[in-house]
Design a protein around this motif. Structure first.
Motif, PDB file in Angstrom:
ATOM      1  N   THR A  33      14.481 139.736 119.046  1.00  0.00           N
ATOM      2  CA  THR A  33      15.048 140.724 118.253  1.00  0.00           C
ATOM      3  C   THR A  33      13.851 141.423 117.766  1.00  0.00           C
ATOM      4  OG1 THR A  33      15.317 139.015 116.338  1.00  0.00           O
ATOM      5  CG2 THR A  33      17.116 139.750 117.670  1.00  0.00           C
ATOM      6  N   LEU A  34      12.637 140.791 117.520  1.00  0.00           N
ATOM      7  CA  LEU A  34      11.458 141.333 116.931  1.00  0.00           C
ATOM      8  C   LEU A  34      10.428 141.970 117.788  1.00  0.00           C
ATOM      9  CD1 LEU A  34      10.512 138.506 114.508  1.00  0.00           C
ATOM     10  CD2 LEU A  34      11.727 140.473 113.687  1.00  0.00           C
ATOM     11  N   LEU A  35      10.793 142.002 119.258  1.00  0.00           N
ATOM     12  CA  LEU A  35       9.892 142.627 120.132  1.00  0.00           C
ATOM     13  C   LEU A  35       9.788 143.923 119.930  1.00  0.00           C
ATOM     14  CD1 LEU A  35      10.322 140.460 123.531  1.00  0.00           C
ATOM     15  CD2 LEU A  35       8.568 140.040 121.522  1.00  0.00           C
ATOM     16  N   LYS A  36      10.899 144.661 119.789  1.00  0.00           N
ATOM     17  CA  LYS A  36      10.738 146.182 119.747  1.00  0.00           C
ATOM     18  C   LYS A  36      11.161 146.509 118.294  1.00  0.00           C
ATOM     19  CE  LYS A  36      11.420 147.245 124.187  1.00  0.00           C
ATOM     20  NZ  LYS A  36      10.415 146.591 125.030  1.00  0.00           N
ATOM     21  N   ALA A  37      11.087 145.753 117.234  1.00  0.00           N
ATOM     22  CA  ALA A  37      11.566 145.925 115.806  1.00  0.00           C
ATOM     23  C   ALA A  37      10.189 146.680 115.145  1.00  0.00           C
ATOM     24  CB  ALA A  37      11.552 144.744 115.274  1.00  0.00           C
ATOM     25  N   PRO A  38      10.438 147.468 114.123  1.00  0.00           N
ATOM     26  CA  PRO A  38       9.255 147.980 113.411  1.00  0.00           C
ATOM     27  C   PRO A  38       8.448 147.164 112.854  1.00  0.00           C
ATOM     28  CG  PRO A  38      11.221 148.331 112.339  1.00  0.00           C
ATOM     29  CD  PRO A  38      11.860 147.725 113.720  1.00  0.00           C
ATOM     30  N   LEU A  39       6.955 147.576 112.608  1.00  0.00           N
ATOM     31  CA  LEU A  39       6.278 146.340 112.049  1.00  0.00           C
ATOM     32  C   LEU A  39       6.802 146.187 110.473  1.00  0.00           C
ATOM     33  CD1 LEU A  39       2.977 148.209 113.017  1.00  0.00           C
ATOM     34  CD2 LEU A  39       4.061 146.407 114.124  1.00  0.00           C
TER      35      LEU A  39
ATOM     36  N   PHE B 183       1.162 135.015 117.137  1.00  0.00           N
ATOM     37  CA  PHE B 183       1.410 134.679 118.640  1.00  0.00           C
ATOM     38  C   PHE B 183       1.264 136.333 118.995  1.00  0.00           C
ATOM     39  CE2 PHE B 183       3.036 130.826 117.011  1.00  0.00           C
ATOM     40  CZ  PHE B 183       3.489 130.124 117.900  1.00  0.00           C
ATOM     41  N   ARG B 184       0.535 136.498 120.269  1.00  0.00           N
ATOM     42  CA  ARG B 184       0.389 137.678 120.611  1.00  0.00           C
ATOM     43  C   ARG B 184       1.505 137.876 121.620  1.00  0.00           C
ATOM     44  NH1 ARG B 184      -4.401 139.634 119.055  1.00  0.00           N
ATOM     45  NH2 ARG B 184      -6.053 138.399 118.441  1.00  0.00           N
ATOM     46  N   MET B 185       1.618 139.231 121.852  1.00  0.00           N
ATOM     47  CA  MET B 185       2.568 139.765 123.021  1.00  0.00           C
ATOM     48  C   MET B 185       1.944 139.798 124.298  1.00  0.00           C
ATOM     49  SD  MET B 185       5.204 140.448 121.067  1.00  0.00           S
ATOM     50  CE  MET B 185       5.807 141.571 119.810  1.00  0.00           C
ATOM     51  N   ARG B 186       2.707 139.397 125.357  1.00  0.00           N
ATOM     52  CA  ARG B 186       2.182 139.451 126.857  1.00  0.00           C
ATOM     53  C   ARG B 186       2.249 140.664 127.242  1.00  0.00           C
ATOM     54  NH1 ARG B 186       1.186 134.243 128.651  1.00  0.00           N
ATOM     55  NH2 ARG B 186       2.362 132.613 127.586  1.00  0.00           N
ATOM     56  N   SER B 187       1.151 141.631 127.462  1.00  0.00           N
ATOM     57  CA  SER B 187       1.255 142.723 127.996  1.00  0.00           C
ATOM     58  C   SER B 187      -0.090 142.844 128.912  1.00  0.00           C
ATOM     59  CB  SER B 187       1.475 143.943 126.930  1.00  0.00           C
ATOM     60  OG  SER B 187      -0.156 143.816 125.927  1.00  0.00           O
ATOM     61  N   SER B 188       0.042 143.894 129.613  1.00  0.00           N
ATOM     62  CA  SER B 188      -1.452 144.200 130.341  1.00  0.00           C
ATOM     63  C   SER B 188      -2.639 144.175 129.489  1.00  0.00           C
ATOM     64  CB  SER B 188      -1.407 145.424 131.277  1.00  0.00           C
ATOM     65  OG  SER B 188      -1.136 146.497 130.584  1.00  0.00           O
ATOM     66  N   ASP B 189      -2.550 144.851 128.151  1.00  0.00           N
ATOM     67  CA  ASP B 189      -3.726 144.852 127.508  1.00  0.00           C
ATOM     68  C   ASP B 189      -4.219 143.560 126.773  1.00  0.00           C
ATOM     69  OD1 ASP B 189      -1.682 145.455 126.156  1.00  0.00           O
ATOM     70  OD2 ASP B 189      -2.836 146.927 125.014  1.00  0.00           O
ATOM     71  N   ALA B 190      -3.195 142.776 126.455  1.00  0.00           N
ATOM     72  CA  ALA B 190      -3.471 141.542 125.654  1.00  0.00           C
ATOM     73  C   ALA B 190      -4.321 140.623 126.155  1.00  0.00           C
ATOM     74  CB  ALA B 190      -2.196 140.946 125.433  1.00  0.00           C
TER      75      ALA B 190
ATOM     76  N   VAL C 256       3.841 135.149 122.946  1.00  0.00           N
ATOM     77  CA  VAL C 256       5.475 135.232 123.043  1.00  0.00           C
ATOM     78  C   VAL C 256       5.576 135.495 124.348  1.00  0.00           C
ATOM     79  CG1 VAL C 256       7.386 136.705 122.349  1.00  0.00           C
ATOM     80  CG2 VAL C 256       5.276 136.401 120.797  1.00  0.00           C
ATOM     81  N   THR C 257       6.757 134.856 125.193  1.00  0.00           N
ATOM     82  CA  THR C 257       6.937 134.778 126.477  1.00  0.00           C
ATOM     83  C   THR C 257       7.691 136.348 126.718  1.00  0.00           C
ATOM     84  OG1 THR C 257       9.282 133.855 126.171  1.00  0.00           O
ATOM     85  CG2 THR C 257       7.325 132.429 126.473  1.00  0.00           C
ATOM     86  N   GLU C 258       7.917 136.607 127.988  1.00  0.00           N
ATOM     87  CA  GLU C 258       8.337 137.742 128.347  1.00  0.00           C
ATOM     88  C   GLU C 258       9.947 137.857 128.096  1.00  0.00           C
ATOM     89  OE1 GLU C 258       7.371 138.517 132.586  1.00  0.00           O
ATOM     90  OE2 GLU C 258       5.319 138.298 131.998  1.00  0.00           O
ATOM     91  N   ASP C 259      10.424 136.734 127.776  1.00  0.00           N
ATOM     92  CA  ASP C 259      11.930 136.499 127.384  1.00  0.00           C
ATOM     93  C   ASP C 259      11.887 136.813 126.042  1.00  0.00           C
ATOM     94  OD1 ASP C 259      12.280 136.089 130.186  1.00  0.00           O
ATOM     95  OD2 ASP C 259      12.189 133.913 129.963  1.00  0.00           O
ATOM     96  N   GLY C 260      10.906 136.751 125.263  1.00  0.00           N
ATOM     97  CA  GLY C 260      11.048 136.972 123.618  1.00  0.00           C
ATOM     98  C   GLY C 260      11.001 135.659 123.213  1.00  0.00           C
ATOM     99  N   GLU C 261      10.347 134.675 123.481  1.00  0.00           N
ATOM    100  CA  GLU C 261      10.434 133.195 122.944  1.00  0.00           C
ATOM    101  C   GLU C 261       9.274 132.889 122.479  1.00  0.00           C
ATOM    102  OE1 GLU C 261      12.557 130.668 125.872  1.00  0.00           O
ATOM    103  OE2 GLU C 261      14.128 131.014 125.007  1.00  0.00           O
TER     104      GLU C 261
END
Length: 163
Positions: free
Chosen positions: A9-15, A84-91, A99-104
């Motif tokens: 729920t926090l992955l796309k949430a506002p800062l 906990f850093r987000m998994r993305s191409s620039d991370a 944070v896993t791609e599943d949001g865990e």
């Protein structure tokens, strides 16, 4: 044993958006470390770089006293604060906590690390622990020994005669 929590729920949430995770679990094995329990709450906050995790956990371990070798319960308070850093191409691909791609998020490695840091170098069952007699091996916390109070190294015995 993994301690994973769904924070999708926090992955796309506002800062600034946050959730609180309540932790109350029984005996856990964290790789090479066993704790009797974990209790407390962890606050997870959405920040620009990922998720900031902070909180306080109470735990208890079974340790062996370094003086008398008796097992004892060692309570510890763990103060967690980690990004906990987000998994993305620039991370960062080698980020320790992510944070896993599943949001865990898996709090197991973080809790394990902080638990190891909470253990003192010389863990004593009691600050007044008397340990073993170095001559006869009696546990001085339970018994008394009949050893002489002063043992003189035989190599130094001739010096005693000069006094």
């Amino acid at each position: 044993m993994m301690l994973t929590f769904d924070v999708s729920t926090l992955l796309k949430a506002p800062l600034g958006k946050s959730i609180t995770l309540d932790i109350d679990t029984g005996p856990k094995v964290l790789d090479d470390l066993k704790v009797d329990y974990l209790r407390g709450s962890v606050h997870v906050l959405r920040v620009e770089e990922g998720l900031f995790v902070e909180g306080t956990l109470e735990t208890q371990l079974r340790l062996e006293c370094v003086r008398c070798l008796d097992p004892f319960a060692f309570p510890a308070t763990l103060e967690l604060a980690e990004l906990f850093r987000m998994r993305s191409s620039d991370a960062e691909p080698d980020a320790v906590y992510a944070v896993t791609e599943d949001g865990e998020i898996d709090l197991g490695p973080l809790i394990r690390e902080h638990t190891w840091l909470a253990i003192p170098m010389k863990h004593l069952c009691d600050p007044e622990c008397r340990g073993f007699c170095p001559h006869c091996g009696v546990n001085l916390n339970a018994d008394t020994c009949d050893c002489e109070e002063t043992h003189v190294d035989p190599r130094l015995a001739p010096l005693k005669e000069l006094l």
